[in-house]
Design a protein around this motif. Structure first.
Motif, PDB file in Angstrom:
ATOM      1  N   SER A  15      -4.515   7.873  10.586  1.00  0.00           N
ATOM      2  CA  SER A  15      -5.017   8.756  11.636  1.00  0.00           C
ATOM      3  C   SER A  15      -6.347   8.229  12.148  1.00  0.00           C
ATOM      4  N   LEU A  16      -6.385   7.905  13.438  1.00  0.00           N
ATOM      5  CA  LEU A  16      -7.593   7.442  14.117  1.00  0.00           C
ATOM      6  C   LEU A  16      -8.195   6.196  13.456  1.00  0.00           C
ATOM      7  N   THR A  17      -7.348   5.375  12.870  1.00  0.00           N
ATOM      8  CA  THR A  17      -7.789   4.135  12.241  1.00  0.00           C
ATOM      9  C   THR A  17      -8.219   3.143  13.318  1.00  0.00           C
ATOM     10  N   LYS A  18      -9.277   2.421  13.061  1.00  0.00           N
ATOM     11  CA  LYS A  18      -9.794   1.442  14.025  1.00  0.00           C
ATOM     12  C   LYS A  18      -9.200   0.075  13.707  1.00  0.00           C
ATOM     13  N   ILE A  29      -3.689   5.714  17.533  1.00  0.00           N
ATOM     14  CA  ILE A  29      -4.007   4.291  17.392  1.00  0.00           C
ATOM     15  C   ILE A  29      -3.767   3.578  18.727  1.00  0.00           C
ATOM     16  N   ASN A  30      -4.739   2.792  19.140  1.00  0.00           N
ATOM     17  CA  ASN A  30      -4.605   1.987  20.353  1.00  0.00           C
ATOM     18  C   ASN A  30      -4.205   0.569  19.941  1.00  0.00           C
ATOM     19  N   PHE A  31      -2.898   0.327  19.882  1.00  0.00           N
ATOM     20  CA  PHE A  31      -2.390  -0.971  19.446  1.00  0.00           C
ATOM     21  C   PHE A  31      -2.720  -2.094  20.429  1.00  0.00           C
ATOM     22  N   PHE A  66       0.864  -1.174   0.000  1.00  0.00           N
ATOM     23  CA  PHE A  66       0.000   0.000   0.000  1.00  0.00           C
ATOM     24  C   PHE A  66       0.903   1.228   0.000  1.00  0.00           C
ATOM     25  N   GLU A  67       0.808   2.060  -1.037  1.00  0.00           N
ATOM     26  CA  GLU A  67       1.662   3.251  -1.134  1.00  0.00           C
ATOM     27  C   GLU A  67       0.808   4.505  -1.270  1.00  0.00           C
ATOM     28  N   GLY A  68       1.087   5.482  -0.392  1.00  0.00           N
ATOM     29  CA  GLY A  68       0.407   6.764  -0.470  1.00  0.00           C
ATOM     30  C   GLY A  68      -1.083   6.699  -0.204  1.00  0.00           C
ATOM     31  N   CYS A  69      -1.524   5.748   0.592  1.00  0.00           N
ATOM     32  CA  CYS A  69      -2.961   5.563   0.852  1.00  0.00           C
ATOM     33  C   CYS A  69      -3.390   6.304   2.112  1.00  0.00           C
ATOM     34  N   ASP A  70      -4.630   6.779   2.122  1.00  0.00           N
ATOM     35  CA  ASP A  70      -5.195   7.462   3.285  1.00  0.00           C
ATOM     36  C   ASP A  70      -6.214   6.546   3.951  1.00  0.00           C
ATOM     37  N   PHE A  71      -5.854   6.095   5.178  1.00  0.00           N
ATOM     38  CA  PHE A  71      -6.743   5.225   5.952  1.00  0.00           C
ATOM     39  C   PHE A  71      -7.284   5.952   7.178  1.00  0.00           C
ATOM     40  N   THR A  72      -7.451   7.264   7.091  1.00  0.00           N
ATOM     41  CA  THR A  72      -7.983   8.054   8.202  1.00  0.00           C
ATOM     42  C   THR A  72      -9.363   7.537   8.603  1.00  0.00           C
ATOM     43  N   GLU A  73      -9.507   7.162   9.854  1.00  0.00           N
ATOM     44  CA  GLU A  73     -10.759   6.672  10.440  1.00  0.00           C
ATOM     45  C   GLU A  73     -11.328   5.442   9.724  1.00  0.00           C
ATOM     46  N   THR A  74     -10.498   4.734   8.973  1.00  0.00           N
ATOM     47  CA  THR A  74     -10.954   3.492   8.338  1.00  0.00           C
ATOM     48  C   THR A  74     -11.099   2.420   9.407  1.00  0.00           C
ATOM     49  N   ASN A  75     -12.094   1.566   9.247  1.00  0.00           N
ATOM     50  CA  ASN A  75     -12.322   0.489  10.201  1.00  0.00           C
ATOM     51  C   ASN A  75     -11.735  -0.808   9.643  1.00  0.00           C
ATOM     52  N   PHE A  76     -10.594  -1.225  10.226  1.00  0.00           N
ATOM     53  CA  PHE A  76      -9.940  -2.475   9.849  1.00  0.00           C
ATOM     54  C   PHE A  76     -10.166  -3.564  10.904  1.00  0.00           C
TER      55      PHE A  76
END
Length: 193
Positions: A60-63, A82-84, A34-44
């Motif tokens: 940023s703030l990714t779940k 991120i809460n690892f 994954f290059e240059g991707c924005d996962f802001t607030e994405t739910n993984f």
């Protein structure tokens, strides 16, 4: 390929995808980049990443509740809030290189031999974390907390800004560089002239 079209993705490269605020739960990514991707607030949540690399991505703030990272590299990524501690640690293997890690929680985790090389680590907690033989070479710390942390044989060569009390953390055989290593002595209340 659309990142959200399939439940299982193997050996794909994703460039400049804006996946902000999307839901990507219960998926599996293997050998993907994954290059240059924005996962802001994405739910993984409940997603597996195996043998994957993230380069210059925004987390940023990714779940990541119950997310699994197995042999995953984060390089030049922004990792914010991120809460690892919420991840599934089965087979955990993560590396950070040249990342900005800000306001994250790694408390009580077992992160032996984890690389945090050349990172800027800000307002992040490593309370009760096992970082035995981890590598923080050339990293910079700002307002980051180490308490009851196992830093045995950890590498802090050419690292700046850390505040580590050797009375409340295990630093046995850890490697530190001057002049920043003087901060270890200062934590003991010793005055150096």
């Amino acid at each position: 390929m659309d990142i959200f079209s399939y439940d299982e993705i193997d050996n794909e490269t994703f460039n400049n995808i804006n996946a902000a605020r999307n839901d990507s739960t219960n998926r599996s990514f293997s050998r993907s980049i994954f290059e240059g991707c924005d996962f802001t607030e994405t739910n993984f949540s409940s997603t597996l990443f195996e043998d994957c690399s993230f380069v210059n991505c925004n987390f940023s703030l990714t779940k990541i509740l119950a997310c699994r990272f197995q042999n995953v590299l984060f390089k030049e990524c922004k990792i914010l809030g991120i809460n690892f501690t919420q991840i599934d640690t089965f087979g955990l293997g993560i590396k950070f290189e040249k990342c900005t890690i800000n306001s994250c929680n790694f408390c009580q985790m077992k992160l032996q031999k984890t690389n945090f090389k050349s990172c800027r680590i800000v307002d992040t907690d490593f309370i009760g974390t096992d970082l035995t033989e981890s590598d923080f070479t050339e990293s910079t710390f700002v307002e980051t907390t180490f308490h009851n942390t196992n830093l045995g044989k950890a590498k802090f060569a050419d690292t700046h800004g850390y505040v580590i009390n050797p009375l409340t953390n295990n630093v046995k055989k850890a490697i530190f560089s001057l002049p920043d290593a003087i901060s270890l002595i200062e934590q003991l209340g010793v005055i150096i002239k």
